[in-house]
Scaffold this motif. Structure first.
Motif, PDB file in Angstrom:
ATOM      1  N   ARG A   1      98.170  68.314  22.073  1.00 24.71           N
ATOM      2  CA  ARG A   1      98.315  69.587  21.400  1.00 24.71           C
ATOM      3  C   ARG A   1      97.397  70.531  22.364  1.00 24.71           C
ATOM      4  O   ARG A   1      97.824  71.675  22.424  1.00 24.71           O
ATOM      5  N   LEU A   2      96.175  70.328  22.576  1.00 22.85           N
ATOM      6  CA  LEU A   2      95.053  71.124  23.171  1.00 22.85           C
ATOM      7  C   LEU A   2      95.709  71.599  24.470  1.00 22.85           C
ATOM      8  O   LEU A   2      95.622  72.587  24.899  1.00 22.85           O
ATOM      9  N   LEU A   3      96.411  70.619  25.209  1.00 25.13           N
ATOM     10  CA  LEU A   3      96.842  70.677  26.491  1.00 25.13           C
ATOM     11  C   LEU A   3      97.961  71.775  26.398  1.00 25.13           C
ATOM     12  O   LEU A   3      98.017  72.583  27.357  1.00 25.13           O
ATOM     13  N   GLU A   4      98.784  71.534  25.478  1.00 21.98           N
ATOM     14  CA  GLU A   4     100.064  72.379  25.409  1.00 21.98           C
ATOM     15  C   GLU A   4      99.392  73.801  25.002  1.00 21.98           C
ATOM     16  O   GLU A   4     100.248  74.758  25.376  1.00 21.98           O
ATOM     17  N   GLN A   5      98.612  74.045  24.355  1.00 20.12           N
ATOM     18  CA  GLN A   5      98.233  75.120  23.702  1.00 20.12           C
ATOM     19  C   GLN A   5      97.465  76.137  25.017  1.00 20.12           C
ATOM     20  O   GLN A   5      97.473  77.157  25.145  1.00 20.12           O
ATOM     21  N   GLN A   6      96.729  75.230  25.870  1.00 23.98           N
ATOM     22  CA  GLN A   6      96.166  75.789  26.909  1.00 23.98           C
ATOM     23  C   GLN A   6      97.160  76.342  27.994  1.00 23.98           C
ATOM     24  O   GLN A   6      97.058  77.307  28.609  1.00 23.98           O
ATOM     25  N   LYS A   7      98.334  75.455  28.076  1.00 24.54           N
ATOM     26  CA  LYS A   7      99.173  76.034  29.037  1.00 24.54           C
ATOM     27  C   LYS A   7      99.859  77.275  28.327  1.00 24.54           C
ATOM     28  O   LYS A   7     100.155  78.340  29.159  1.00 24.54           O
ATOM     29  N   GLN A   8     100.013  77.304  27.160  1.00 22.09           N
ATOM     30  CA  GLN A   8     100.591  78.628  26.374  1.00 22.09           C
ATOM     31  C   GLN A   8      99.635  79.718  26.675  1.00 22.09           C
ATOM     32  O   GLN A   8      99.989  80.848  26.747  1.00 22.09           O
ATOM     33  N   LEU A   9      98.482  79.451  26.662  1.00 19.78           N
ATOM     34  CA  LEU A   9      97.187  80.437  26.758  1.00 19.78           C
ATOM     35  C   LEU A   9      97.447  81.052  28.325  1.00 19.78           C
ATOM     36  O   LEU A   9      97.539  82.321  28.529  1.00 19.78           O
ATOM     37  N   ALA A  10      97.664  80.060  29.263  1.00 17.88           N
ATOM     38  CA  ALA A  10      97.521  80.502  30.655  1.00 17.88           C
ATOM     39  C   ALA A  10      98.888  81.315  30.814  1.00 17.88           C
ATOM     40  O   ALA A  10      99.048  82.439  31.468  1.00 17.88           O
ATOM     41  N   THR A  11     100.075  80.913  30.265  1.00 16.74           N
ATOM     42  CA  THR A  11     101.140  81.765  30.316  1.00 16.74           C
ATOM     43  C   THR A  11     100.965  83.214  29.660  1.00 16.74           C
ATOM     44  O   THR A  11     101.556  84.145  30.328  1.00 16.74           O
ATOM     45  N   ALA A  12     100.212  83.207  28.448  1.00 16.86           N
ATOM     46  CA  ALA A  12     100.103  84.516  28.005  1.00 16.86           C
ATOM     47  C   ALA A  12      99.221  85.511  28.840  1.00 16.86           C
ATOM     48  O   ALA A  12      99.488  86.688  28.856  1.00 16.86           O
ATOM     49  N   GLN A  13      98.322  84.982  29.548  1.00 16.61           N
ATOM     50  CA  GLN A  13      97.472  85.611  30.157  1.00 16.61           C
ATOM     51  C   GLN A  13      98.064  86.112  31.332  1.00 16.61           C
ATOM     52  O   GLN A  13      97.951  87.428  31.944  1.00 16.61           O
ATOM     53  N   ASN A  14      98.917  85.453  31.862  1.00 17.54           N
ATOM     54  CA  ASN A  14      99.675  85.907  33.218  1.00 17.54           C
ATOM     55  C   ASN A  14     100.906  86.591  32.929  1.00 17.54           C
ATOM     56  O   ASN A  14     101.715  86.873  33.785  1.00 17.54           O
ATOM     57  N   SER A  15     101.423  86.916  31.602  1.00 18.24           N
ATOM     58  CA  SER A  15     102.446  87.641  31.383  1.00 18.24           C
ATOM     59  C   SER A  15     102.543  89.076  31.760  1.00 18.24           C
ATOM     60  O   SER A  15     101.373  89.632  31.939  1.00 18.24           O
ATOM     61  N   LYS A  16     103.513  89.655  31.772  1.00 15.11           N
ATOM     62  CA  LYS A  16     103.887  90.957  32.225  1.00 15.11           C
ATOM     63  C   LYS A  16     103.813  91.841  31.109  1.00 15.11           C
ATOM     64  O   LYS A  16     104.551  92.819  31.065  1.00 15.11           O
ATOM     65  N   LEU A  17     103.416  91.498  29.994  1.00 13.98           N
ATOM     66  CA  LEU A  17     103.511  92.296  28.687  1.00 13.98           C
ATOM     67  C   LEU A  17     102.527  93.577  28.523  1.00 13.98           C
ATOM     68  O   LEU A  17     101.521  93.466  29.453  1.00 13.98           O
ATOM     69  N   PRO A  18     102.975  94.611  28.081  1.00 14.45           N
ATOM     70  CA  PRO A  18     101.859  95.506  27.939  1.00 14.45           C
ATOM     71  C   PRO A  18     100.604  95.161  27.517  1.00 14.45           C
ATOM     72  O   PRO A  18     100.389  94.134  26.629  1.00 14.45           O
TER      73      PRO A  18
END
Length: 128
Positions: free
Chosen positions: A70-87
């Motif tokens: 679960r931690l590994l999956e959350q860390q992947k999601q965090l990296a995706t959120a950090q690299n997103s092009k959202l405002p």
């Protein structure tokens, strides 16, 4: 000739049949043997042999593995959120939410590991 059917082996209880065949043309007194074996091969059967302490250790180890996944999956999601092009405002909200989830999972993982160490403390032999 001995025949054993192993095509139905699985993680559940199975019945095996073994037969001995003889060539009737060579022997007049043919013999047939049938053997039925009940074998428990599932995880529950393996845990029946464990002591309660060993079962608790096994459960904690399983929970730790799940928490690590679960931690590994959350860390992947965090990296995706950090690299997103959202405002920036939305991006920072998502990153903070993911960081909170990661922190909670790390805390849970630490608690599980501590509990495992406490249980295993009594099972460690220090004799040479």
């Amino acid at each position: 000739m001995t025949t054993i059917n192993t095509s139905s082996l699985g993680s559940y209880s199975s019945v095996f049949a073994a037969g001995v065949k003889t060539d009737d043309s060579k022997a007049s007194d043919a013999t047939s043997i049938s053997v039925n074996l009940n074998i428990k091969t599932d995880k529950a059967a393996a845990q029946e042999a464990l002591t309660p302490s060993q079962q608790a250790i096994q459960q904690l180890q399983d929970q730790i593995k799940e928490a690590q996944k679960r931690l590994l999956e959350q860390q992947k999601q965090l990296a995706t959120a950090q690299n997103s092009k959202l405002p920036d405002a939305e991006k920072s909200q998502q990153v903070m939410a993911m960081q909170q989830q990661v922190s909670a999972t790390i805390a849970q993982l630490s608690a599980l590991q501590g509990a495992l160490l406490e249980l295993m403390k009594g099972n460690v032999s220090t004799k040479a």
